[in-house]
Design an enzyme around this catalytic site. Structure first.
Site, short mmCIF file in Angstrom:
data_model
loop_
_atom_site.label_atom_id
_atom_site.label_comp_id
_atom_site.label_asym_id
_atom_site.label_seq_id
_atom_site.Cartn_x
_atom_site.Cartn_y
_atom_site.Cartn_z
N LYS A 83 0.77 -1.58 0.23
CA LYS A 83 0.15 -0.02 -0.32
C LYS A 83 0.77 1.50 -0.35
O LYS A 83 1.86 1.69 0.50
CB LYS A 83 -1.05 -0.13 1.32
CG LYS A 83 -1.87 0.55 1.00
CD LYS A 83 -2.97 -0.01 2.60
CE LYS A 83 -4.17 1.01 2.54
NZ LYS A 83 -4.68 0.71 3.66
O1 G3P Z 1 -7.98 1.86 5.32
C1 G3P Z 1 -8.38 3.10 5.79
C2 G3P Z 1 -9.15 3.46 6.90
O2 G3P Z 1 -8.92 2.51 8.14
C3 G3P Z 1 -9.76 4.92 7.40
O3 G3P Z 1 -10.58 4.22 8.04
O4 G3P Z 1 -12.11 5.63 9.74
O5 G3P Z 1 -10.21 5.75 10.13
O6 G3P Z 1 -11.06 6.68 8.29
P1 G3P Z 1 -10.87 5.85 9.25
#
Ligand code: G3P
Length: 224
Positions: A83
């Site tokens: 990634k």
């Molecule tokens: O993989 C990306 C994800 O973990 C981000 O999620 O909820 O932190 O925006 P969030």
């Protein structure tokens, strides 16, 4: 649509895998840091727990560092997907890693133009962060729809991996928009099953059944 879990928690991965619905896992530095364990062991454990792509994110900020990290990650297991962030250096690293046969997930995508760049760089996946767009009053799902249109227009093979999913409706909307993958926290994965009418319906069926079961459902099958 493929379901990925967005976690580095092995127990959560095991539970989702047991249902036979888990197609892969995504991680990021925040999720791995939360585990507080040796990075390489966490990655190895995840790869041994799920049969499917496992995204592991680089932390280097220039292309050379990202490529080196990516190559090391890819050696851990054949299912590792590297990634990289959607910045110039990340795109450069993406091209190089892809040319070496390593699959790449270009992450932190917040605009259609970024997604177009990721596809042109040969990314295996692009990760639009829809929850974080919703957080700032922009419609995250509009981005998914735009990416779908652009990729269809040109026949790009890059898969749309919807990330930053916060609730079940995000998964449903992503499916309606034709996204290839939804990566979600374990909590959201569980919520996909739930409906109060299902619980209520089951409760009523069983209450009715229990009232008469001794009369109409004897242990012995005497009439057959
Ligand atoms: O993989 C990306 C994800 O973990 C981000 O999620 O909820 O932190 O925006 P969030």
């Amino acid at each position: 649509m493929k379901f990925f879990l967005d976690t580095a928690d092995i127990e959560e991965i095991r539970r989702a895998r047991a249902l036979g619905l888990l197609d892969g896992v995504t991680t990021n530095p925040s999720l791995i840091a939360k585990e507080g364990r040796n990075f390489w062991e966490v990655v190895k454990d995840i790869c041994q727990t799920v049969q499917g792509p496992v995204s592991v994110e680089v932390v280097g900020l220039n292309a050379t560092e990202m490529i080196e990290e990516g190559k090391r990650f890819a050696k851990v297991h054949k299912n590792v997907v590297v990634k990289v962030p959607l910045i110039e250096e990340g795109i450069q690293a993406c091209r190089e890693l892809v040319s070496q046969g390593i699959r790449v997930n270009v992450t932190l995508c917040f605009s259609p133009s970024q997604a177009l760049i990721a596809a042109k760089a040969g990314a295996t996946y692009v990760s639009p962060f829809i929850g974080r767009l919703d957080d700032i009053s922009q419609n995250g799902m509009d981005l998914v729809r735009d990416i779908r249109t652009i990729y269809q227009n040109y026949g790009f093979k890059t898969e749309i991996l919807v990330a930053s999913i916060r609730h079940p409706l995000h998964v449903v909307e992503a499916a309606k928009a034709g996204a290839h993958v939804a990566t979600m926290p374990y909590k959201v994965f569980n919520q996909l099953f739930q409906h109060p009418q299902t619980d209520l319906g089951l409760e009523r069926f069983l209450a009715d059944w229990n009232k008469v079961k001794d009369k109409i459902f004897p242990e012995q099958i005497s009439c057959l």
